[in-house]
Design a protein around this motif. Sequence first.
Motif, PDB file in Angstrom:
ATOM      1  N   GLU A  76       0.822  -1.208   0.000  1.00 12.77           N
ATOM      2  CA  GLU A  76       0.000   0.000   0.000  1.00 12.77           C
ATOM      3  C   GLU A  76       0.862   1.267   0.000  1.00 12.77           C
ATOM      4  O   GLU A  76       0.474   2.283  -0.581  1.00 12.77           O
ATOM      5  N   LEU A  77       2.032   1.191   0.651  1.00 16.80           N
ATOM      6  CA  LEU A  77       2.975   2.321   0.577  1.00 16.80           C
ATOM      7  C   LEU A  77       3.420   2.535  -0.868  1.00 16.80           C
ATOM      8  O   LEU A  77       3.484   3.665  -1.361  1.00 16.80           O
ATOM      9  N   GLU A  78       3.706   1.422  -1.552  1.00 20.18           N
ATOM     10  CA  GLU A  78       4.102   1.499  -2.964  1.00 20.18           C
ATOM     11  C   GLU A  78       2.971   2.101  -3.805  1.00 20.18           C
ATOM     12  O   GLU A  78       3.214   2.929  -4.685  1.00 20.18           O
ATOM     13  N   ALA A  79       1.740   1.675  -3.518  1.00 22.11           N
ATOM     14  CA  ALA A  79       0.589   2.174  -4.278  1.00 22.11           C
ATOM     15  C   ALA A  79       0.436   3.686  -4.106  1.00 22.11           C
ATOM     16  O   ALA A  79       0.141   4.411  -5.062  1.00 22.11           O
ATOM     17  N   VAL A  80       0.646   4.170  -2.879  1.00 24.08           N
ATOM     18  CA  VAL A  80       0.543   5.605  -2.605  1.00 24.08           C
ATOM     19  C   VAL A  80       1.591   6.376  -3.392  1.00 24.08           C
ATOM     20  O   VAL A  80       1.330   7.444  -3.935  1.00 24.08           O
ATOM     21  N   MET A  81       2.795   5.798  -3.486  1.00 19.90           N
ATOM     22  CA  MET A  81       3.896   6.516  -4.150  1.00 19.90           C
ATOM     23  C   MET A  81       3.987   6.223  -5.646  1.00 19.90           C
ATOM     24  O   MET A  81       4.758   6.864  -6.353  1.00 19.90           O
ATOM     25  N   GLY A  82       3.244   5.202  -6.123  1.00 19.78           N
ATOM     26  CA  GLY A  82       3.216   4.998  -7.566  1.00 19.78           C
ATOM     27  C   GLY A  82       3.733   3.709  -8.137  1.00 19.78           C
ATOM     28  O   GLY A  82       4.289   3.707  -9.235  1.00 19.78           O
ATOM     29  N   GLN A  83       3.653   2.607  -7.436  1.00 20.11           N
ATOM     30  CA  GLN A  83       3.929   1.261  -7.957  1.00 20.11           C
ATOM     31  C   GLN A  83       5.326   1.045  -8.523  1.00 20.11           C
ATOM     32  O   GLN A  83       6.071   0.203  -8.054  1.00 20.11           O
ATOM     33  N   ALA A  84       5.724   1.790  -9.558  1.00 18.46           N
ATOM     34  CA  ALA A  84       7.020   1.519 -10.211  1.00 18.46           C
ATOM     35  C   ALA A  84       7.659   2.821 -10.655  1.00 18.46           C
ATOM     36  O   ALA A  84       7.027   3.874 -10.658  1.00 18.46           O
ATOM     37  N   ASN A  85       8.928   2.740 -11.031  1.00 16.74           N
ATOM     38  CA  ASN A  85       9.647   3.923 -11.497  1.00 16.74           C
ATOM     39  C   ASN A  85       9.098   4.371 -12.850  1.00 16.74           C
ATOM     40  O   ASN A  85       8.934   3.577 -13.761  1.00 16.74           O
ATOM     41  N   ASP A  86       8.777   5.662 -12.954  1.00 18.86           N
ATOM     42  CA  ASP A  86       8.340   6.245 -14.226  1.00 18.86           C
ATOM     43  C   ASP A  86       9.530   6.915 -14.885  1.00 18.86           C
ATOM     44  O   ASP A  86      10.037   7.927 -14.388  1.00 18.86           O
ATOM     45  N   GLU A  87       9.993   6.353 -15.987  1.00 19.72           N
ATOM     46  CA  GLU A  87      11.141   6.933 -16.673  1.00 19.72           C
ATOM     47  C   GLU A  87      10.724   8.144 -17.501  1.00 19.72           C
ATOM     48  O   GLU A  87       9.547   8.322 -17.825  1.00 19.72           O
ATOM     49  N   LEU A  88      11.704   8.961 -17.839  1.00 21.24           N
ATOM     50  CA  LEU A  88      11.429  10.106 -18.705  1.00 21.24           C
ATOM     51  C   LEU A  88      11.030   9.608 -20.088  1.00 21.24           C
ATOM     52  O   LEU A  88      11.581   8.635 -20.597  1.00 21.24           O
ATOM     53  N   ASN A  89      10.075  10.303 -20.682  1.00 21.20           N
ATOM     54  CA  ASN A  89       9.655   9.963 -22.043  1.00 21.20           C
ATOM     55  C   ASN A  89      10.371  10.919 -23.000  1.00 21.20           C
ATOM     56  O   ASN A  89      10.003  12.081 -23.116  1.00 21.20           O
ATOM     57  N   LEU A  90      11.397  10.421 -23.648  1.00 23.27           N
ATOM     58  CA  LEU A  90      12.188  11.279 -24.541  1.00 23.27           C
ATOM     59  C   LEU A  90      11.959  10.929 -26.004  1.00 23.27           C
ATOM     60  O   LEU A  90      12.753  11.292 -26.876  1.00 23.27           O
ATOM     61  N   ARG A  91      10.854  10.216 -26.251  1.00 17.44           N
ATOM     62  CA  ARG A  91      10.534   9.849 -27.640  1.00 17.44           C
ATOM     63  C   ARG A  91       9.942  11.068 -28.362  1.00 17.44           C
ATOM     64  O   ARG A  91       8.753  11.372 -28.221  1.00 17.44           O
ATOM     65  N   ALA A  92      10.793  11.787 -29.044  1.00 22.24           N
ATOM     66  CA  ALA A  92      10.359  12.985 -29.778  1.00 22.24           C
ATOM     67  C   ALA A  92      11.420  13.308 -30.823  1.00 22.24           C
ATOM     68  O   ALA A  92      12.546  12.827 -30.745  1.00 22.24           O
ATOM     69  N   THR A  93      11.035  14.126 -31.781  1.00 21.15           N
ATOM     70  CA  THR A  93      12.024  14.582 -32.752  1.00 21.15           C
ATOM     71  C   THR A  93      13.045  15.439 -32.013  1.00 21.15           C
ATOM     72  O   THR A  93      12.668  16.389 -31.327  1.00 21.15           O
ATOM     73  N   PRO A  94      14.335  15.099 -32.097  1.00 18.61           N
ATOM     74  CA  PRO A  94      15.337  15.849 -31.331  1.00 18.61           C
ATOM     75  C   PRO A  94      15.320  17.345 -31.675  1.00 18.61           C
ATOM     76  O   PRO A  94      15.090  17.701 -32.836  1.00 18.61           O
ATOM     77  N   PRO A  95      15.544  18.202 -30.679  1.00 10.79           N
ATOM     78  CA  PRO A  95      15.791  17.823 -29.286  1.00 10.79           C
ATOM     79  C   PRO A  95      14.486  17.611 -28.504  1.00 10.79           C
ATOM     80  O   PRO A  95      13.525  18.364 -28.686  1.00 10.79           O
ATOM     81  N   ALA A  96      14.476  16.589 -27.636  1.00 15.09           N
ATOM     82  CA  ALA A  96      13.353  16.393 -26.719  1.00 15.09           C
ATOM     83  C   ALA A  96      13.474  17.464 -25.634  1.00 15.09           C
ATOM     84  O   ALA A  96      14.504  17.570 -24.975  1.00 15.09           O
ATOM     85  N   VAL A  97      12.435  18.285 -25.488  1.00 12.22           N
ATOM     86  CA  VAL A  97      12.507  19.426 -24.568  1.00 12.22           C
ATOM     87  C   VAL A  97      11.938  19.053 -23.197  1.00 12.22           C
ATOM     88  O   VAL A  97      10.835  18.515 -23.093  1.00 12.22           O
ATOM     89  N   ILE A  98      12.731  19.326 -22.146  1.00 12.15           N
ATOM     90  CA  ILE A  98      12.288  19.114 -20.766  1.00 12.15           C
ATOM     91  C   ILE A  98      12.184  20.475 -20.095  1.00 12.15           C
ATOM     92  O   ILE A  98      13.161  21.236 -20.046  1.00 12.15           O
ATOM     93  N   LEU A  99      10.996  20.818 -19.602  1.00  7.69           N
ATOM     94  CA  LEU A  99      10.759  22.096 -18.929  1.00  7.69           C
ATOM     95  C   LEU A  99      10.723  21.874 -17.421  1.00  7.69           C
ATOM     96  O   LEU A  99      10.001  20.992 -16.930  1.00  7.69           O
ATOM     97  N   LEU A 100      11.499  22.649 -16.670  1.00 10.52           N
ATOM     98  CA  LEU A 100      11.484  22.569 -15.207  1.00 10.52           C
ATOM     99  C   LEU A 100      10.735  23.759 -14.636  1.00 10.52           C
ATOM    100  O   LEU A 100      10.991  24.910 -15.000  1.00 10.52           O
ATOM    101  N   ALA A 101       9.788  23.474 -13.729  1.00  4.54           N
ATOM    102  CA  ALA A 101       8.987  24.533 -13.103  1.00  4.54           C
ATOM    103  C   ALA A 101       9.023  24.364 -11.591  1.00  4.54           C
ATOM    104  O   ALA A 101       9.270  23.270 -11.084  1.00  4.54           O
ATOM    105  N   GLY A 102       8.744  25.462 -10.867  1.00  4.62           N
ATOM    106  CA  GLY A 102       8.721  25.373  -9.404  1.00  4.62           C
ATOM    107  C   GLY A 102       8.961  26.711  -8.759  1.00  4.62           C
ATOM    108  O   GLY A 102       9.246  27.708  -9.429  1.00  4.62           O
ATOM    109  N   LEU A 103       8.854  26.744  -7.435  1.00  3.17           N
ATOM    110  CA  LEU A 103       9.060  27.979  -6.697  1.00  3.17           C
ATOM    111  C   LEU A 103      10.549  28.301  -6.576  1.00  3.17           C
ATOM    112  O   LEU A 103      11.404  27.437  -6.728  1.00  3.17           O
ATOM    113  N   GLN A 104      10.835  29.579  -6.264  1.00  4.45           N
ATOM    114  CA  GLN A 104      12.223  29.993  -6.052  1.00  4.45           C
ATOM    115  C   GLN A 104      12.792  29.280  -4.832  1.00  4.45           C
ATOM    116  O   GLN A 104      12.120  29.160  -3.801  1.00  4.45           O
TER     117      GLN A 104
END
Length: 466
Positions: free
Chosen positions: A81-109
């Motif tokens: 149940e702890l695993e279920a709360v946190m998400g079962q398995a590792n979610d890898e980055l999805n970089l399947r795109a025409t290069p360059p695959a763009v990753i945007l980082l957002a968040g507070l200062q």
Amino acid sequence: MFDNLSNRLTSSLDKIRGRAKLTEDNIKDVLREVRMALLEADVALPVVKDFIAAVKERAVGTEVTKSLSPGQVFLKIVKQELEAVMGQANDELNLRATPPAVILLAGLQGAGKTTSAGKLAKFLKERQKKSVAVVSADVYRPAAIKQLETLASDVGVDFIPSDISQKPIDIANNAIDVARKAHKDVLIVDTAGRLAIDEDMMAEIKALHGAINPVETLFVVDSMTGQDAANTAKAFGDVLPLTGVILTKTDGDARGGAALSVRHITGKPIKFLGVGEKTDALEPFHPDRLASRILGMGDMLSLIEQAEQKIDKEKAEKLAGKLQKGKGFDLEDFKEQLQQMKNMGGMTSMLDKLPGMGQLGDIQDKVNDKMFVQMEALINSMTPAERRFPDKINGSRKKRISTGAGLQIQDLNRLLKQHKQMQKMMKKMGSKGGMKKMMRGLGGMMPGGLPGGGGNFPGGGFPPKF
């Protein structure tokens, strides 16, 4: 990060682990303690309620009552149940795109976006063999642009210049064009943060997202902010189509609630944990492994992966060859073993991943990385001849060495004693059938009095040889 939560949960579950029979009453008592442990760890209340309800529903059913070892089954349910709360398995980055695959980082200062951009660039370059470029669209904090340029240089990826006179959208579009022409696989875009969520900030980053359409939009959040981390993630998730979360500063004194709350509240997976200040201190998030660590079961898979990445195989093979030829294990070899452990994050990081360490009380306080620094200082204070032939270190030499390292003679005596033990173990390893002999000799090898601490380390050698 999870020490307090781990200690509370394991002590609660120990009461039920060996029970021959579980009833609704004794399950209720344990669940009450588990509930308090989670709330004290700053886990969001809705998450705690759902977690306890899910465990109770499974525990009072046939799944436990028909089992021959109900206590163990109950522990397994809590882990699942702890695993279920946190998400079962590792979610890898999805970089399947025409290069360059763009990753945007957002968040507070202050959440660690710029640092995370550098760490992520290094991770993608070294672990996934990607060609990476980074750019800063933070036009409000000139230091952020310079910081990212320095990080890019440190980790060996391309930095695409930007200026505070430009608009964020123009910076990002120009960077995509530059990265495409340079045949980069990935472009990481760092964005501006604010001290708090405001409408202008959200409108700006929403417009930026719409203009560049990234394949990954990662929310970077400081785990030290506890429940607020999950609430802030939700606010960003309402505006941006987030694909995942980077949880930073998890090596600090946070109570762990953010890791258990973010996935449940946002519906978005935690993809990485920031586990220190160094550029390689970024780990893919594995819910099953973290659940094991929280419940005191260790995380041997991560430890093995860490060893494979950080251990200098050439030096390890050189030492193995030396031992097989019957040559001794001198203090220079001993120092190299200390450095290998340091590369793996030090003793504290390794102990955190070993099963059962949470139940050994204050061992992690006693066996700390300070003693390795002191041991290295003592070895550095020796002449090359003294390192090769430690038996020649007499009283006057001991005084000179310990004074040179700023330590006491008894500290040096402990080091020499420990080296002798390690030498015997290595001699067994170099002989025929040596590995079996060495494993038998490992019990009690953890020093009971090294500089800075000690204590017996059950079943462990020092330093471990991979």
